[in-house]
Design a protein around this motif. Sequence first.
Motif, PDB file in Angstrom:
ATOM      1  N   TYR A  18     -36.441  24.710  71.112  1.00 55.10           N
ATOM      2  CA  TYR A  18     -36.924  24.156  69.861  1.00 55.10           C
ATOM      3  C   TYR A  18     -36.439  22.718  69.685  1.00 55.10           C
ATOM      4  O   TYR A  18     -37.010  21.972  68.898  1.00 55.10           O
ATOM      5  CB  TYR A  18     -36.476  25.008  68.671  1.00 55.10           C
ATOM      6  N   ALA A  75     -38.568  27.094  57.969  1.00 53.74           N
ATOM      7  CA  ALA A  75     -37.754  26.839  59.164  1.00 53.74           C
ATOM      8  C   ALA A  75     -36.294  26.636  58.790  1.00 53.74           C
ATOM      9  O   ALA A  75     -35.385  27.106  59.495  1.00 53.74           O
ATOM     10  CB  ALA A  75     -38.290  25.609  59.899  1.00 53.74           C
ATOM     11  N   ARG A 111     -40.260  24.206  64.876  1.00 50.61           N
ATOM     12  CA  ARG A 111     -40.483  25.510  64.244  1.00 50.61           C
ATOM     13  C   ARG A 111     -41.532  25.407  63.137  1.00 50.61           C
ATOM     14  O   ARG A 111     -42.401  26.289  63.021  1.00 50.61           O
ATOM     15  CB  ARG A 111     -39.166  26.046  63.674  1.00 50.61           C
TER      16      ARG A 111
END
Length: 484
Positions: A18, A75, A111
Amino acid sequence: MRIEKDALGELPVPDEAYYGIQTVRCSGNYDVTRHTYSEYPEVIRAMAEVKKACAITNAQISALDRRKSEAIVQACDEMIAGRFDKEFRVKIYRSQGTGVNMNTNEVLANRANEILTGHRGYDQVHPNTHVNMCQSSNDVFPTAENIVFHRLIDKLGKSAEHFETVLRSKALEFKDTVRLARTGMQDAVPNTWGQVFGGWQCMIQRTRRALLSYSSVFQNIVLGGTAVGTGMGQQPGYAEHIYQNLSSVLGFEVRWARMDNEVIPDSAIFDGMRNTDHQMMLAAHVKALATAAGRIASDLMLVSSGPRSGLREVTLPKFGKGSSSYELGNEPYLPEVMMQVAHQAIAAEQMATYAANEDQLDHGSSNSGGFIELIDTMKTLTQALLLFADQCVAGVRVDEEVCLRNAEYSGSLSTMVSALYGYPTGVKIAKLAAKEGITCKEAALQEHLLPPGVAEELFDVRRLTDRKATVEMFRKYGKLRKIS
């Protein structure tokens, strides 16, 4: 691997990651340690809470599309819950500020983009444009630092308060247990173990209160100062809402830093963004508490020494099995641990002092080590106080017979004779008692200085531990006093 680009070029990034290129670049640039921010979830949580409040605020002032804001907030909530702790690859040295901020921005952007589009990337949510909107590493990270310290102070304060409670219970348990006080490691006059534990409790209480009194300093934050305190890049309305939103996210109040009677507007913001002496002061309070507990540990080690040739006045609870030579003795493992934690606190204060002294110009950029070391020390001390209190101090036992005998045979009891007949006579009694191996009371009787009944009262070691009772005895027997 996927290839990402920034102003410096291209780098490969793991497909499953990520984080992005700036995290990879920063991690490699400051590769002087194996320790990363993945080991510090309290920092990651604070960063995510700041980003959440910023996303809410930016949507509130119509600077950020509400769908993107909601995705970033989701997120952030996942990051607060610990989902992305392993995504923080930046190292603890020098990575503070830009490194941690960009690591956070990239994870949240990927995300949030995944939430909106089903895939990672920055085509919908960009780390800088959207997640970092109205912010800078230079105001975000100092804000996160303050959030972390505010919470750690609270936890450490509760641990110290528990230690106080244990000390108080031992003070009450031993309030009538006489011992021989020692000054300069030499025999002194009697006091009680209750008085000793009461003094220890007072010391911990004083240092705990000093620590907690400093907690409010870390509610004054600089979010909104952006790069150097001027707020450049901040959108209209942001400053009016960010603190209320951040306080709501955190669960405790934070406020725009201010100083009284400031000559230059926002002086406290310029101070907070470039100076780290507040962390040095916190480290000093932590050191005071840690060394106070370390002092108690050191004393317990001394009075529990033995089992045959030491002081043998105190027995510590069994905590671990040592080598064969310690089988019958007191294992001072937990006092030793407590003393070592005190040493760590001393080192942490030194690091914080160097950081405060060596920052340059408009950015407190050299405090990475001090920040991390102080986090480690506060967490360690929080746990150490609980362990020391419950597994050691709570189980301390006193050998009343040994303590009473030591108190009664102290040559310092000749002070009672000195107070009635002068110092030379008191010295004479002390020397006689030492020479013949008798108590000062027996020596005074042998020299016919006092009637037996008076001697029994004046040399009653239990009574001598009570300041008011001692004064009252001299009032009662004042006529015997022969000092010109």
